[in-house]
Design an enzyme around this catalytic site. Structure first.
Site, short mmCIF file in Angstrom:
data_model
loop_
_atom_site.label_atom_id
_atom_site.label_comp_id
_atom_site.label_asym_id
_atom_site.label_seq_id
_atom_site.Cartn_x
_atom_site.Cartn_y
_atom_site.Cartn_z
CG HIS A 1 -18.34 26.48 15.01
ND1 HIS A 1 -17.38 26.86 15.91
CD2 HIS A 1 -18.20 25.14 14.85
CE1 HIS A 1 -16.69 25.80 16.28
NE2 HIS A 1 -17.16 24.75 15.66
CG HIS B 1 -7.67 26.81 6.03
ND1 HIS B 1 -8.10 27.44 4.89
CD2 HIS B 1 -8.11 27.57 7.06
CE1 HIS B 1 -8.75 28.54 5.20
NE2 HIS B 1 -8.79 28.63 6.52
#
Ligand SMILES: [Fe+2]
EC number: 1.13.11.5
Length: 453
Positions: free
Chosen positions: A302, A388
Site C-alpha cells: 500500500h 486499529h
C-alpha cells in the site's frame, strides 16, 4: 465517473481554479481597473478589503480580496452576546485513549444549518488561532430570512452527508450537494437555505491557517484533487444601478457571528449582499469529490493513505505535519499481488476521525447496505496511538482469499477522513452519543467497512 451524477441539477455559474487570483463583476465595469482603491470607485461604490492572511504572507499563501459594495460592513449596531444554546455537556471536552464509534448522532427537529450545529470534538483555541473543531449539522429549516452568519474563528470545511445546501455568500452563490464539499473562509457572511429538504453533514472548523492542496512530490503536477476542478462563486448583487449610482433599498438584517466560540448578534439596515464586484485570492469554493483522481499501488503493498488527501492545512510545527488533512476513499480498483489488501493494523501519531458521505439519493438502500459496518450517519474517532485494523474474520479472509483485480467501496457511500496531528477532546454530548450506541471504547466491527477502503 469522473464527475458525480448529481440528482440535483446545478443552478449557478462559477469561476474555476484553486488558489488563483479571481475577479468577478455582477455589474460590468464595477471592478476598478488598475487601482484597488480609487478615490471614487465605479457606480459610487465603496471599497472594502477582507484579509485572510497577514499582508506580508508569502505570495503563494497570501489571501486578500477587494470588495466594491454599496454599504461598508462597519455600518451595523453593536454586537451583543447570545445566550449559549450549548448544553454544559457540549462545552466540556474529554481526552480519551479509547477508540470511539457512533452509529448515529442525535438530531433536534426544526433547526437550521447554524442552530443545529453540535461540537463533536475540539483541540486548541480560536482566540489563539490554534487547532480545529469537528461539528455536525442536521437542518430541517432554512436559516431565517434576512439573517446571515459568519465565523470569526475558523474556516468552515462543510462535508454534506445527505441533502443539498444552497449557500448565498457575500461573494456569490454555491450549490453544495451530496458528494461535494465546500470551504467558507472566516469572515465571509452567508445564509444557508435547503432547496430539497433535510440536510445533514459534518463541519471541520479550522482555527489555524487555511486549507491548501497537498504537495504532489514525485507524483508530479497533476492527480488527486486537481486545481482546475475547484469552483468559486461569481459576484451577485441585490441592489440596482440608477443614473450611474449603485444603491440598495433599506431593510433590516441580522448578522450572527461566532467569536471565540460564542455566538453574537447585531443588526444592520441594509443587505449584506450588496457587493457589485470583487477581486482577489480570499473566497469560498466548492469541489465535486467525484472528480478526485485516485492513485494507488499497481504491483504490491500500500502507498501511505496520504495519497487520498483532498485538502490539507499544514501546521508548520515540523515538516509534513498538518492541523488537518481531509482525505476520501473513493471507489477504485485494487490489483496488488501478494499483498494484504485491507489496511494493515496500525497505530498513528495523528488522530483519525472518519465519517460517511452518501451519494445515493435512495437513503434506505444505503442504510441496508451499511450492514454491521459503518452506518450512513456513523463515525469513528481513533485518537493518537490508538491501535486499529481489521476484525478477525475480515483479517483471516484477507490473508487467504485469492487475489484478483477488484473494484472496492460501495456505490453511493464514501468514507472520508479528517486527520489531525492534535489530540482531539471529545465533547460530553458526543461521548454520550457514542455511549448510547453501546460500543463506547470499542471499535470492533466499526472497521469492517474499512475492508472496502
Ligand atoms: Fe487508521
Amino acid at each position: 465517473m469522473p464527475v458525480t451524477k448529481f440528482s440535483v441539477p446545478e443552478k449557478y455559474k462559477y469561476l474555476e481554479g484553486f488558489g488563483g487570483y479571481h475577479q468577478s463583476e455582477a455589474i460590468p465595469g464595477a471592478n476598478p481597473i488598475g487601482a484597488n482603491s480609487p478615490q471614487l470607485p465605479p457606480f459610487f461604490l465603496s471599497t472594502e478589503r477582507i484579509s485572510g492572511t497577514s499582508f506580508t504572507a508569502p505570495r503563494a499563501s497570501n489571501l486578500q480580496t477587494w470588495l466594491y459594495r454599496v454599504h461598508p460592513s462597519l455600518s451595523h449596531s453593536d454586537f451583543t452576546p447570545l445566550p449559549s444554546s450549548r448544553s454544559s455537556s457540549e462545552e466540556q471536552f474529554h481526552l480519551t485513549p479509547n477508540a470511539l464509534r457512533w452509529n448515529d448522532f442525535p438530531t433536534t427537529p426544526n433547526q437550521d444549518f447554524l442552530s443545529s450545529q453540535k461540537v463533536i470534538a475540539q483541540s486548541g483555541d480560536p482566540s489563539k488561532k490554534e487547532g480545529l473543531a469537528y461539528l455536525t449539522y442536521s437542518a430541517s429549516n432554512s436559516m431565517p430570512p434576512n439573517t446571515v452568519f459568519f465565523s470569526s474563528d475558523g474556516d468552515y470545511l462543510i462535508i454534506p452527508q445527505a441533502g443539498t445546501l444552497d449557500i448565498h455568500t457575500e461573494l456569490g452563490n454555491l450549490l453544495v450537494r451530496q458528494n461535494e464539499i465546500c470551504v467558507i473562509p472566516r469572515g465571509i457572511k452567508y445564509r444557508v437555505t435547503l432547496p430539497n429538504g433535510n440536510a445533514r453533514g459534518y463541519i471541520c472548523e479550522l482555527y489555524q491557517g487555511h486549507f491548501q492542496l497537498p504537495e504532489l512530490g514525485p507524483i508530479g503536477s497533476c492527480s488527486l484533487a486537481n486545481a482546475r476542478d475547484f469552483q468559486v462563486p461569481i459576484a451577485t448583487f441585490e441592489g440596482r444601478i440608477s443614473n450611474g449610482v449603485a444603491s440598495c433599498s433599506p431593510e433590516r438584517w441580522t448578522i450572527l457571528t461566532k467569536f471565540a466560540g460564542s455566538l453574537w448578534e447585531c443588526t444592520q439596515e441594509h443587505t449584506p449582499f450588496d457587493i457589485a464586484a470583487w477581486h482577489g485570492t480570499y473566497y469560498p469554493y466548492k469541489y465535486d469529490l467525484g472528480r478526485f483522481s485516485v492513485l494507488g499501488s499497481v504491483l504490491f503493498d500500500h502507498p501511505d493513505p496520504s495519497i487520498f488527501t483532498v485538502l490539507t492545512a499544514p501546521s508548520h510545527r515540523e515538516p509534513g505535519t498538518a492541523v488537518c488533512d481531509f482525505a476520501i476513499f473513493p471507489p477504485r480498483w485494487l490489483v496488488m499481488e501478494d499483498t494484504y489488501r485491507p489496511p494493515y493494523f496500525h497505530r498513528n501519531a495523528m488522530s483519525e476521525f472518519a465519517g460517511v458521505v452518501i451519494n445515493s439519493q435512495d437513503e434506505e438502500s444505503v442504510w441496508n447496505q451499511g450492514g454491521e459496518g459503518f452506518r450512513p450517519f456513523g463515525a469513528t474517532l481513533n485518537g493518537a496511538m490508538v491501535p486499529h485494523g481489521m476484525d478477525k474474520r475480515t483479517h483471516e479472509e484477507a490473508r487467504r482469499s485469492e487475489l484478483r483485480p477488484e473494484k472496492v467501496a460501495m456505490e453511493g457511500f464514501m468514507i472520508f477522513l479528517l486527520e489531525s496531528e492534535r489530540m482531539m477532546g471529545v465533547s460530553g454530548w458526543a461521548l454520550e452519543a457514542a455511549g448510547k450506541a453501546g460500543i463506547k471504547g470499542s471499535i470492533t466491527g466499526a472497521l469492517k467497512e474499512k475492508s472496502k477502503l
